[in-house]
Design an enzyme around this catalytic site. Structure first.
Site, PDB file in Angstrom:
ATOM      1  N   HIS A 183      20.657  10.023  97.184  1.00 53.46           N
ATOM      2  CA  HIS A 183      21.615   9.409  96.263  1.00 53.46           C
ATOM      3  C   HIS A 183      21.116   9.690  94.832  1.00 53.46           C
ATOM      4  CE1 HIS A 183      23.100   5.997  99.163  1.00 53.46           C
ATOM      5  NE2 HIS A 183      24.090   6.860  98.982  1.00 53.46           N
ATOM      6  N   CYS A 277      19.102   0.122  94.437  1.00 56.77           N
ATOM      7  CA  CYS A 277      19.956   0.130  95.629  1.00 56.77           C
ATOM      8  C   CYS A 277      20.449  -1.273  95.962  1.00 56.77           C
ATOM      9  CB  CYS A 277      19.206   0.668  96.838  1.00 56.77           C
ATOM     10  SG  CYS A 277      18.631   2.344  96.695  1.00 56.77           S
TER      11      CYS A 277
END
Ligand code: ARG
Length: 283
Positions: A183, A277
């Protein structure tokens, strides 16, 4: 002597420091039951109580910094739901919903969507695969606000245009090339004042050039700090909440006038996640 002569950065970190509103999800049902990134080993034991304690300390760190934290209810059977950043991208009070790449996480999208709808935010359902703020980061740049948009492992290219259309900010595509940094938010974070910190090794050659052009004054992190997910950090423009193991990056930040706020999220890192996250910004 040297340091007293050094000129202040053009944008003082203090100047853009502001209170934030975050959405988080307690890791009540956290587990590593499948492997969808190289950090995940379903055979390695996970201590859920420790994960909850570490996550609670992260939440408390935000509260101590004066930020607001909202909570979405964790759902059984969704062990990665703690990673709230993936739930959406939010700006101007509107929500671009997520659509997960992997079936194991698919049901998180409607769960986050329901939370926003119940809170009164209009949600645009996406046509394309995107994992929210995991890959779509709203960043101040010298050219105004832009969406830095990661692709390569999760979010598809068409979602970059979709987000650009929804938010009216240019999407700038960045290609991720190292599976450990699957990511965008594992390899780059906005400092909150028009600048970013990033690990160049996570990006394609062309994307590195783009980052150099956009952010000539960026903090360039080392491979060691990247390898402990040090770039998965959250800045409010002055304080930077980051993994405690990223000591070199903390020093770099302090040198630039930011205040590092170290946290220990070792259990959640077993799923490939860090502070960012766990944190979705509501704007
Ligand atoms: N196990 C999760 C996954 O692979 C971790 C997600 C981390 N989230 C993030 N914003 N980088 O999808």
């Amino acid at each position: 002597m040297q340091s007293t002569l050094r000129s202040r950065p053009e944008t003082s970190p203090q100047a853009s420091h502001r209170q934030r509103r975050y959405l988080m999800c307690r890791p009540t049902h956290f587990a590593v039951e499948y492997a969808i990134n190289p950090w995940m080993d379903p055979t390695a034991p996970v201590d859920v109580d420790l994960a909850v304690a570490q996550w609670s300390a992260l939440r408390q760190a935000y509260l101590d910094l004066g930020h607001r934290v909202e909570l979405v209810d964790p759902l059984p059977g969704l062990p990665d739901m703690v990673f709230a950043a993936n739930g959406a991208l939010v700006a101007d009070g509107t929500v671009y919903g997520a659509q997960f790449r992997n079936p194991q996480r698919a049901d998180e999208a409607p769960a986050y969507r329901s939370w926003f709808e119940a809170a009164g935010y209009p949600v645009t359902p996406p046509k394309y695969v995107n994992e929210g703020e995991g890959d779509l980061l709203l960043v101040d740049s010298p050219a105004g606000e832009v969406i830095l948009a990661g692709t390569g492992f999760r979010t598809e290219l068409a979602a970059h245009a979709e987000a650009q259309e929804q938010f009216g900010r240019p999407s700038i595509t960045l290609c991720l090339v190292d599976p450990r940094f699957y990511h965008l938010d594992t390899a780059l974070f906005p400092l909150g004042d028009g600048n970013v910190a990033y690990f160049p090794g996570a990006f394609s050659d062309g994307s590195r050039q783009v980052l150099k052009q956009l952010f000539p004054d960026a903090i360039v992190a080392s491979a060691d700090d990247a390898a402990v997910l040090g770039l998965n950090a959250v800045s409010d423009g002055r304080h930077v909440v980051l993994n405690v193991e990223a000591t070199g990056l903390a020093d770099q930040l302090a040198t630039r006038g930011y205040v590092p706020v170290p946290v220990n999220l070792s259990e959640l890192r077993k799923a490939g996640g860090g502070p960012k996250c766990c944190t979705l910004e509501i704007r």
